[in-house]
Structure formats: structure tokens, C-alpha cells
Design an enzyme around this catalytic site. Structure first.
Site, PDB file in Angstrom:
ATOM      1  N   ARG A  18      -2.183   6.418   9.690  1.00 47.21           N
ATOM      2  CA  ARG A  18      -2.173   5.949   8.290  1.00 47.21           C
ATOM      3  C   ARG A  18      -2.254   7.131   7.314  1.00 47.21           C
ATOM      4  NH1 ARG A  18      -4.194   0.548   8.116  1.00 47.21           N
ATOM      5  NH2 ARG A  18      -3.482  -0.508   9.989  1.00 47.21           N
ATOM      6  N   LYS A  75      -4.083   0.644  14.908  1.00 44.26           N
ATOM      7  CA  LYS A  75      -4.073   1.597  13.787  1.00 44.26           C
ATOM      8  C   LYS A  75      -4.756   2.907  14.176  1.00 44.26           C
ATOM      9  CE  LYS A  75      -6.330  -1.280  11.055  1.00 44.26           C
ATOM     10  NZ  LYS A  75      -7.238  -1.913  10.082  1.00 44.26           N
ATOM     11  N   CYS A 118      -7.755 -10.881   0.370  1.00 43.23           N
ATOM     12  CA  CYS A 118      -7.872 -10.542   1.788  1.00 43.23           C
ATOM     13  C   CYS A 118      -7.991 -11.799   2.645  1.00 43.23           C
ATOM     14  CB  CYS A 118      -9.079  -9.647   2.035  1.00 43.23           C
ATOM     15  SG  CYS A 118      -9.202  -9.246   3.788  1.00 43.23           S
ATOM     16  N   CYS A 150     -14.043  -2.154   5.907  1.00 49.81           N
ATOM     17  CA  CYS A 150     -13.094  -1.400   5.082  1.00 49.81           C
ATOM     18  C   CYS A 150     -13.753  -0.468   4.066  1.00 49.81           C
ATOM     19  CB  CYS A 150     -12.137  -2.361   4.381  1.00 49.81           C
ATOM     20  SG  CYS A 150     -11.139  -3.297   5.555  1.00 49.81           S
ATOM     21  N   LYS A 176      -6.400   6.629  12.303  1.00 54.50           N
ATOM     22  CA  LYS A 176      -6.756   7.208  11.006  1.00 54.50           C
ATOM     23  C   LYS A 176      -7.278   8.621  11.156  1.00 54.50           C
ATOM     24  CE  LYS A 176      -7.793   2.694   9.158  1.00 54.50           C
ATOM     25  NZ  LYS A 176      -8.797   1.813   8.577  1.00 54.50           N
ATOM     26  N   CYS A 231     -16.314  -8.861   5.233  1.00 53.59           N
ATOM     27  CA  CYS A 231     -16.315  -9.247   6.642  1.00 53.59           C
ATOM     28  C   CYS A 231     -16.666  -8.017   7.473  1.00 53.59           C
ATOM     29  CB  CYS A 231     -14.952  -9.833   7.039  1.00 53.59           C
ATOM     30  SG  CYS A 231     -13.736  -8.591   7.509  1.00 53.59           S
ATOM     31  N   ARG A 251       0.856  -1.198   0.000  1.00 50.64           N
ATOM     32  CA  ARG A 251       0.000   0.000   0.000  1.00 50.64           C
ATOM     33  C   ARG A 251       0.886   1.240   0.000  1.00 50.64           C
ATOM     34  NH1 ARG A 251      -4.060  -0.136   4.823  1.00 50.64           N
ATOM     35  NH2 ARG A 251      -4.999  -1.833   3.644  1.00 50.64           N
ATOM     36  N   CYS A 288     -15.183  -3.336  -0.542  1.00 49.73           N
ATOM     37  CA  CYS A 288     -13.784  -3.575  -0.154  1.00 49.73           C
ATOM     38  C   CYS A 288     -13.198  -4.626  -1.091  1.00 49.73           C
ATOM     39  CB  CYS A 288     -13.726  -4.053   1.286  1.00 49.73           C
ATOM     40  SG  CYS A 288     -14.321  -5.743   1.483  1.00 49.73           S
TER      41      CYS A 288
HETATM   42 FE1  SRM Z   1      -9.138  -2.300   6.013  1.00 47.97          FE
HETATM   43  C1  SRM Z   1      -7.763  -4.978   7.562  1.00 47.97           C
HETATM   44  C2  SRM Z   1      -8.200  -3.504   3.046  1.00 47.97           C
HETATM   45  C3  SRM Z   1      -9.829   0.689   4.649  1.00 47.97           C
HETATM   46  C4  SRM Z   1     -10.926  -1.477   8.804  1.00 47.97           C
HETATM   47  N1  SRM Z   1      -8.098  -3.940   5.423  1.00 47.97           N
HETATM   48  C5  SRM Z   1      -7.574  -4.904   6.232  1.00 47.97           C
HETATM   49  C6  SRM Z   1      -6.686  -5.862   5.435  1.00 47.97           C
HETATM   50  C7  SRM Z   1      -5.283  -5.349   5.478  1.00 47.97           C
HETATM   51  C8  SRM Z   1      -6.784  -7.346   5.841  1.00 47.97           C
HETATM   52  C9  SRM Z   1      -5.799  -7.909   6.830  1.00 47.97           C
HETATM   53  O1  SRM Z   1      -5.632  -7.309   7.928  1.00 47.97           O
HETATM   54  O2  SRM Z   1      -5.246  -8.944   6.542  1.00 47.97           O
HETATM   55  C10 SRM Z   1      -7.330  -5.678   4.040  1.00 47.97           C
HETATM   56  C11 SRM Z   1      -6.433  -5.983   2.839  1.00 47.97           C
HETATM   57  C12 SRM Z   1      -7.259  -6.545   1.721  1.00 47.97           C
HETATM   58  C13 SRM Z   1      -6.540  -6.643   0.430  1.00 47.97           C
HETATM   59  O3  SRM Z   1      -6.365  -7.780  -0.064  1.00 47.97           O
HETATM   60  O4  SRM Z   1      -6.164  -5.632  -0.139  1.00 47.97           O
HETATM   61  C14 SRM Z   1      -7.896  -4.283   4.154  1.00 47.97           C
HETATM   62  N2  SRM Z   1      -8.925  -1.520   4.217  1.00 47.97           N
HETATM   63  C15 SRM Z   1      -8.618  -2.205   3.088  1.00 47.97           C
HETATM   64  C16 SRM Z   1      -8.812  -1.353   1.855  1.00 47.97           C
HETATM   65  C17 SRM Z   1      -7.818  -1.652   0.745  1.00 47.97           C
HETATM   66  C18 SRM Z   1     -10.253  -1.565   1.363  1.00 47.97           C
HETATM   67  C19 SRM Z   1     -10.582  -1.030   0.004  1.00 47.97           C
HETATM   68  O5  SRM Z   1     -11.308  -1.736  -0.668  1.00 47.97           O
HETATM   69  O6  SRM Z   1     -10.166   0.066  -0.370  1.00 47.97           O
HETATM   70  C20 SRM Z   1      -8.704   0.048   2.480  1.00 47.97           C
HETATM   71  C21 SRM Z   1      -7.298   0.576   2.516  1.00 47.97           C
HETATM   72  C22 SRM Z   1      -7.244   1.931   3.129  1.00 47.97           C
HETATM   73  C23 SRM Z   1      -5.914   2.615   3.035  1.00 47.97           C
HETATM   74  O7  SRM Z   1      -5.529   3.001   1.934  1.00 47.97           O
HETATM   75  O8  SRM Z   1      -5.277   2.826   4.071  1.00 47.97           O
HETATM   76  C24 SRM Z   1      -9.186  -0.247   3.894  1.00 47.97           C
HETATM   77  N3  SRM Z   1     -10.117  -0.648   6.651  1.00 47.97           N
HETATM   78  C25 SRM Z   1     -10.405   0.434   5.886  1.00 47.97           C
HETATM   79  C26 SRM Z   1     -11.394   1.250   6.520  1.00 47.97           C
HETATM   80  C27 SRM Z   1     -12.015   2.534   5.962  1.00 47.97           C
HETATM   81  C28 SRM Z   1     -11.297   3.756   6.436  1.00 47.97           C
HETATM   82  O9  SRM Z   1     -10.222   3.666   7.012  1.00 47.97           O
HETATM   83  O10 SRM Z   1     -11.845   4.838   6.233  1.00 47.97           O
HETATM   84  C29 SRM Z   1     -11.722   0.617   7.708  1.00 47.97           C
HETATM   85  C30 SRM Z   1     -12.805   1.062   8.713  1.00 47.97           C
HETATM   86  C31 SRM Z   1     -12.431   2.245   9.504  1.00 47.97           C
HETATM   87  C32 SRM Z   1     -11.712   1.845  10.746  1.00 47.97           C
HETATM   88  O11 SRM Z   1     -10.525   1.538  10.669  1.00 47.97           O
HETATM   89  O12 SRM Z   1     -12.354   1.800  11.796  1.00 47.97           O
HETATM   90  C33 SRM Z   1     -10.900  -0.569   7.786  1.00 47.97           C
HETATM   91  N4  SRM Z   1      -9.273  -3.081   7.904  1.00 47.97           N
HETATM   92  C34 SRM Z   1     -10.109  -2.615   8.876  1.00 47.97           C
HETATM   93  C35 SRM Z   1     -10.031  -3.506  10.008  1.00 47.97           C
HETATM   94  C36 SRM Z   1     -10.839  -3.370  11.332  1.00 47.97           C
HETATM   95  C37 SRM Z   1     -10.199  -2.419  12.278  1.00 47.97           C
HETATM   96  C38 SRM Z   1     -10.890  -2.398  13.604  1.00 47.97           C
HETATM   97  O13 SRM Z   1     -10.834  -1.382  14.285  1.00 47.97           O
HETATM   98  O14 SRM Z   1     -11.471  -3.403  14.013  1.00 47.97           O
HETATM   99  C39 SRM Z   1      -9.113  -4.528   9.658  1.00 47.97           C
HETATM  100  C40 SRM Z   1      -8.678  -5.717  10.527  1.00 47.97           C
HETATM  101  C41 SRM Z   1      -7.773  -5.341  11.638  1.00 47.97           C
HETATM  102  O15 SRM Z   1      -7.245  -4.224  11.718  1.00 47.97           O
HETATM  103  O16 SRM Z   1      -7.586  -6.202  12.484  1.00 47.97           O
HETATM  104  C42 SRM Z   1      -8.669  -4.224   8.328  1.00 47.97           C
HETATM  105 FE1  SF4 Z   2     -10.912  -7.824   4.013  1.00 46.20          FE
HETATM  106 FE2  SF4 Z   2     -12.910  -7.548   5.686  1.00 46.20          FE
HETATM  107 FE3  SF4 Z   2     -11.494  -5.421   4.956  1.00 46.20          FE
HETATM  108 FE4  SF4 Z   2     -13.088  -6.545   3.219  1.00 46.20          FE
HETATM  109  S1  SF4 Z   2     -13.730  -5.583   5.151  1.00 46.20           S
HETATM  110  S2  SF4 Z   2     -10.938  -5.953   2.825  1.00 46.20           S
HETATM  111  S3  SF4 Z   2     -12.970  -8.684   3.733  1.00 46.20           S
HETATM  112  S4  SF4 Z   2     -10.738  -7.105   6.147  1.00 46.20           S
END
Ligand code: SRM
Ligand code: SF4
Length: 575
Positions: free
Chosen positions: A144, A215, A440, A483, A217, A479, A75, A434
Site C-alpha cells: 500500500r 494487504k 465503513c 485502522c 504495509k 471495529c 483512496r 478511524c
Molecule cells: Fe483500514 C479495512 C479505513 C488504515 C486495518 N480500512 C478498512 C476499510 C477499507 C473497510 C472495508 O474493508 O470495507 C475502511 C474504509 C472506511 C471508510 O469508509 O473510509 C478502512 N484504514 C482505513 C483508513 C481510511 C482509516 C482512517 O481513518 O484513516 C486508513 C487508510 C489507510 C491508507 O491510506 O492506506 C486505514 N487499516 C488502517 C490501518 C493503519 C495502518 O495501516 O497503519 C490498519 C491497521 C494496520 C494493519 O493493517 O495491520 C488497518 N483496515 C484494516 C483491516 C484489518 C486488517 C487485518 O490484518 O486484519 C481492515 C479489514 C480487512 O482488511 O479485512 C481494514
Molecule cells: Fe472501518 Fe473498522 Fe477500519 Fe474503523 S477500524 S475504518 S470501523 S474497518
């Protein structure tokens, strides 16, 4: 709170890591496996790298006694989503030579590469750094990519907001030398004043050696657009514009989306507005919020470690007082501000300096050529002209920006030649998914690969009810991690198991109200059968321009959510 409980395993990995080094450098030399060591998979995130395996072939490879098909997701941070044509070309080139041939624009205005094998990691990261972008702190327990509304009619306000986004991003970038040592052979790749690309001194004055509990944000937003979903951020700055100038920012704290299915102690939360600050206080406030979370966040339970839980546990008033004390800034009362939408500008927008901006729709952020549309080639052709700027949006699109009257015909010709016109329904324009399968590791159901066909079917329903021009915010995730920010969608679909989703309804069109669980483990037919009558009622009974989510709440189809934990409770169910 949790001071007496044992620290989580990741805390141990961080503290032993010598500021994020671990054995990453040694692991890269080991060509017997496509993987890296377990502990290093936690540390690599801070460098913007996730180890993944192709889930489409996981079972087959297991049967054949082969190791999983490991590859890496990288990323790259793009503060405020601002990217030059030269940077776009470099990303495009790296995607085609070192990754899976496509680029992924994320929900946080960043780039992702998928399918990078271990032997190509260093070259890819060096290539990204050569363009003055980087991957450090794109993931991991740090601040981030800093988001900001990518376009505004008021160009002075946009420039000021983007500038603050860049400054705070630089200020909160980790200072460890590990990144340069491991990926760039300790060399200064380019001369620049950004700490993100220069050789960094060896200490972490803001984070300390164990960084944050989780994390973190942040985003800056320019109303009336709420494109970055400011209330979903740990820390948000809402630009207050008075007499056409940036007067300062309302500050929001404690937003977040992630939760686990059925686990009421995990929940999405909307940020609270705690006051107003002058622009020059933004960095002091940001650092104080970060260090308060550093010192008081839960380091024993990662499911309870985000800022939203720290605030709910210790109280908003306490938190605000602590931030004021640490920053030396007294927050003034918040000033009025209104949001009207979250989507990107449709068609051509002309700013007050006379420059043009055009949103190129990239469905769910995937930039690739398909049979119907040469999106990747078209964007490459545009970048090759060197005209204007490429601005990544929080809706996973890209805006061609800063185009002069003189250059507009050339850009229009390329848009037409490559079929880049928007040409999609308002529902699709307001849809986000997402990544989900196959990359993922946490996905429970399809997301990016499935939402487009579901939108086709929902568009048919809207057409039947004369609502084909209605923008409804629909978001899908594979899930419950959230995201694509599904809990602030009017229709949220969250993967539960293969082909089954939890359906959430009633979020605010402007992102100011959480939605609520409506149906569990629904199949596509369940979803359509549930939504069709609601859409029918909406067509018949809506008042004026009332949005779908507001309508569902007003007529009682959905009980409004007052606090995050209620998101789990189906309307009418007793809690
Ligand atoms: Fe996310 C984890 C993709 C924005 C909440 N996210 C992941 C991972 C890295 C999976 C992993 O941990 O193994 C995913 C990678 C998938 C892949 O194959 O690419 C992933 N997140 C993404 C992206 C690429 C989704 C997208 O379709 O664009 C976004 C990348 C953002 C960036 O450029 O930095 C992405 N993730 C978000 C957002 C939205 C936001 O930030 O505005 C959220 C919700 C907001 C938040 O953080 O509360 C988000 N991602 C999570 C979480 C849950 C965090 C939590 O507090 O519980 C995880 C899992 C974790 O952290 O344990 C996670
Ligand atoms: Fe993966 Fe869940 Fe984030 Fe979708 S919402 S990219 S399935 S961690």
C-alpha cells in the site's frame, strides 16, 4: 502450514481476473444499478476503490425496497505524504465536484474521497492521475501507500528518506495494464518516469498473477519521532543517522494491528527488528520480504494471512534467513535508535536549511468547513498561493512545509484569517479515530463522529487533576480491525456494538508496547468512571515525566503484554 487447505474465495477471484480486470469495465457501463458485481468489488480495491453504502439510511431504504445507497470510496496514494499545492487544489476540487464535499486524510498519509457515485468514478480517477498521484494499489493484496516521517529538522536526511520511500513505492507498484485500460482508457495521461502513471507493461514480475495473500504495509521513520508507528507495519525502516548523514536503516518485520473481538488466534503484533542495512540495499530487502510473504503467506484463511502470522508460524530466524538468501544482502546487527514521541510538530518548526513548517490540525483527518473553522477553504487559500508543500501526516494532519522567511508572513495571515491555528489540547492533538460510520461497511460503533465529544469530557477530567497539558495517546476505532492503530495507544477504544467499546490500556507512549483489554462493552459512562480514578492516581503518583501508559503498567493497573495474543486477556484474568 496451510498448503493442503482450499484456497480462499478471493484467491480464485484474483486468479481469474486477468491481472485485475474482471468485469470492471463492463460493470461501469451498467447504469441499472449503482453497484458493481460481487467479484469486482474485490478487484476494485486493487484500483483504490471500495464499494460502500450509506449506513445511516440502510434500514430505511430496505424498508422502502430500494437498493442500498451505493457509492464508492476512492483512496489516492501519496508516497511519504508529499503533496504539492497544485495537487492539493486538484484533490480539493474533486472532493467538491465528484465526492461528498469533504476530503479525508488517512492514518497512512493518503487522501480518501467518500460518496463518489458510479458514474463519477472514471472522471475522479482520471482527475487524480492528471496531478501525478494515483489510486492503483492504494488498497488490495499488494504493498500500500509507503509512509515516511513527513518533516525532520535535518533536511538532507528527510530528503534522502523521502526519496527511498518514493523509489520503493515505484518498485512495488503493480505493473498490470488493467488500471490504465479501465480508468484512463489505456491512454498515457501524462508524461512521467513513474510507472504508477505511465502505461505499464503487462506482467507482474514481483507479485505474480495472484498478488499477495493479503494487504502489505511499509513505512520509513526518522527517530526520535515514531509518527508512522513503525512497529505496526509489515515492514519498517528506521533511519539511522550518524554524523548528520543517513547511514542506513534498522529493518523491522511482522507488525500489524487487525484482530477480531474474542478470537485469540487473531492478534495485533509489534514488528521485530532483524538487523541493519545500507540505504542502497533497501529495495532488495523490501522485494525479498514481499516475495517471501507471497510464497509462504496463508492463502486459505484471510484472517491468518498477514505477514505477522507467517513469521509467527515459520519463525523469525527462518524468515530472516530467507530474506537474506533472496536479497543476497546480509543484515548487520541493528544500530541503536530511540523514539520519544508520535505526535506532529506543534506550532512552527524551523529546519536546518532555514525553512519553516506548520502543522494544521485536522481532527480525525476530516477536511471540511464547519461553523467553527473554515479548514477546507483555508487550506485551499494556502494552496492557491503556490507556496511551499503540503505534507500529509500519519496522525491525519497536514503540515505546511518548506516556507521561506519571506513567505512566512503571507502564510501566517491566511492561517489567522481562516482560524487554522492549532489551538487544541495535547490530548486532542494525540487523538485519532478511524472513519467508522456511515461509510465503513465493517463499523460496529461510531468513531470519527464520536471521539471529539469524548475527548471534551476527558479533557475536563484531565483539567480537574491538573493534567490539561499532558499528551496522552488516545485512539478509537469502530471495529477491531485497527485502522487508527488503537492497540499501540495508551488509551485504545475499539467499537463492539452501538455505543459500546472495548477499552484497552497501557500502550507505550512511543509505540513500543501493545496495550491490553481492560473493560469490555463499555458505555461512555463506564469509560469515564474507569478512567477518572486512574487519571487521579496518575496525577498523584507519576514519577517525573512518566507517560500515562508506562505509569499504568508500573503501578500494576495493567499487566504488560509480552506477545500479541495477550492483548485479549484482561489484567488479572487467567488465560
Ligand atoms: Fe483500514 C479495512 C479505513 C488504515 C486495518 N480500512 C478498512 C476499510 C477499507 C473497510 C472495508 O474493508 O470495507 C475502511 C474504509 C472506511 C471508510 O469508509 O473510509 C478502512 N484504514 C482505513 C483508513 C481510511 C482509516 C482512517 O481513518 O484513516 C486508513 C487508510 C489507510 C491508507 O491510506 O492506506 C486505514 N487499516 C488502517 C490501518 C493503519 C495502518 O495501516 O497503519 C490498519 C491497521 C494496520 C494493519 O493493517 O495491520 C488497518 N483496515 C484494516 C483491516 C484489518 C486488517 C487485518 O490484518 O486484519 C481492515 C479489514 C480487512 O482488511 O479485512 C481494514
Ligand atoms: Fe472501518 Fe473498522 Fe477500519 Fe474503523 S477500524 S475504518 S470501523 S474497518
Amino acid at each position: 502450514m496451510s498448503k493442503d487447505k482450499p484456497l480462499s474465495e478471493v484467491e480464485g477471484i484474483k486468479s481469474r481476473s486477468r491481472l485485475l480486470r474482471g468485469t470492471l469495465a463492463e460493470g461501469l457501463q451498467d447504469l441499472v444499478t449503482g453497484a458493481i458485481a460481487d467479484d469486482d468489488t474485490q478487484l476494485s480495491k486493487f484500483h483504490g476503490i471500495y464499494m460502500q453504502d450509506d449506513r445511516d439510511v440502510r434500514a430505511e431504504r430496505r424498508k422502502q425496497k430500494l437498493e442500498p445507497a451505493y457509492s464508492f470510496m476512492i483512496r489516492a496514494r501519496v508516497p511519504a505524504g508529499l503533496c504539492t499545492p497544485a495537487q492539493w487544489l486538484a484533490m480539493d476540487q474533486l472532493a467538491r465536484t465528484h465526492a461528498n464535499g469533504s476530503l479525508r486524510l488517512t492514518t497512512r498519509q493518503a487522501f480518501q474521497f467518500h460518496g463518489v457515485i458510479k458514474t463519477k468514478l472514471k472522471a475522479t480517477i482520471a482527475g487524480i492521475n492528471e496531478t501525478l498521484l494515483d489510486t492503483l494499489a492504494a488498497c488490495g493484496d499488494v504493498n500500500r501507500n509507503v509512509m515516511a516521517t513527513p518533516v525532520a529538522e535535518n533536511t538532507r536526511v528527510h530528503a534522502a528518506v523521502a526519496d527511498w520511500a518514493q523509489k520503493v513505492s515505484d518498485h512495488l507498484t503493480p505493473r498490470t495494464g488493467a488500471y490504465h485500460e479501465i480508468w484512463l482508457d489505456g491512454e498515457k495521461i501524462v508524461e512521467a518516469d513513474s510507472l504508477a502513471v505511465g502505461v505499464a507493461p503487462e506482467a507482474e514480475p514481483i507479485y505474480g498473477s495472484t498478488y499477495l495473500p493479503r494487504k502489505f504495509k511499509m513505512a520509513l521513520v526518522i527517530p526520535p519521532s515514531n509518527d508512522v508507528d513503525i512497529f505496526a507495519q509489515d515492514l519498517g525502516f528506521i533511519a539511522i543517522v550518524e554524523q548528520g548523514e543517513l547511514a542506513g536503516f534498522n529493518v523491522t518485520v511482522g507488525g500489524g494491528m487487525g484482530m477480531a473481538h474474542g478470537l485469540a488466534e487473531t492478534y495485533p503484533r509489534l514488528g521485530d527488528v532483524i538487523g541493519f542495512v545500507a540505504p542502497e540495499d533497501l529495495i532488495a530487502i523490501s522485494e525479498a520480504v514481499v516475495t517471501t510473504q507471497r510464497d509462504h503467506g496463508d492463502r486459505s484463511n484471510r484472517k491468518h494471512a498477514r505477514l505477522k502470522y507467517t513469521i509467527d508460524d515459520l519463525g523469525l530466524d527462518w524468515f530472516k534467513g530467507e530474506v537474506e538468501a533472496r536479497s543476497g544482502v546480509t543484515l548487520a546487527p541493528a544500530r541503536p535508535s530511540e523514539f520519544s514521541h508520535r505526535d506532529d510538530p506543534a506550532g512552527w518548526l524551523r529546519d536546518d536549511a532555514g525553512f519553516w513548517h506548520y502543522t494544521v490540525f485536522a481532527e480525525n483527518g476530516r477536511v471540511a468547513d464547519t461553523e467553527s473553522r473554515a479548514l477546507m477553504s483555508g487550506l485551499r487559500a494556502l494552496a492557491e498561493t503556490g507556496i511551499g508543500e503540503f505534507r500529509l501526516t500519519a496522525n491525519q494532519n497536514v503540515i505546511l512545509s518548506n516556507i521561506s522567511d519571506a513567505d512566512k508572513p503571507a502564510v501566517e495571515a491566511i492561517i489567522e484569517d481562516y482560524g487554522l491555528e492549532q489551538g487544541v489540547t495535547p490530548l486532542r492533538l494525540n487523538a485519532m479515530a478511524c472513519v467508522g460510520f456511515p461509510t465503513c461497511g465493517l463499523a460496529m460503533a461510531e468513531s470519527e463522529r464520536y471521539l471529539p465529544s469524548l475527548v471534551d469530557r476527558l479533557d475536563d477530567i484531565l483539567l480537574r487533576h491538573g493534567l490539561e497539558d499532558e499528551p496522552i495517546v488516545i485512539r478509537m476505532t469502530g471495529c477491531p480491525n485497527g485502522c487508527a492503530r488503537p492497540y499501540v495507544a495508551e488509551i485504545g477504544l475499539v467499537g463492539k456494538s452501538a455505543d459500546r467499546y472495548n477499552l484497552f490500556l497501557g500502550g507505550g507512549f512511543d509505540g513500543r508496547r501493545l496495550n491490553r483489554l481492560h473493560l469490555e462493552s463499555a458505555t461512555e459512562e463506564d469509560i469515564l468512571q474507569t478512567l477518572e480514578p486512574l487519571i487521579g492516581d496518575f496525577a498523584a503518583e507519576r514519577q517525573g515525566d512518566e507517560p500515562f501508559g508506562d505509569f499504568l503498567v508500573r503501578v500494576g493497573h495493567v499487566k504488560p503484554v509480552a506477545a500479541g495474543p495477550q492483548v485479549h486477556q484482561i489484567s488479572g484474568a487467567t488465560s
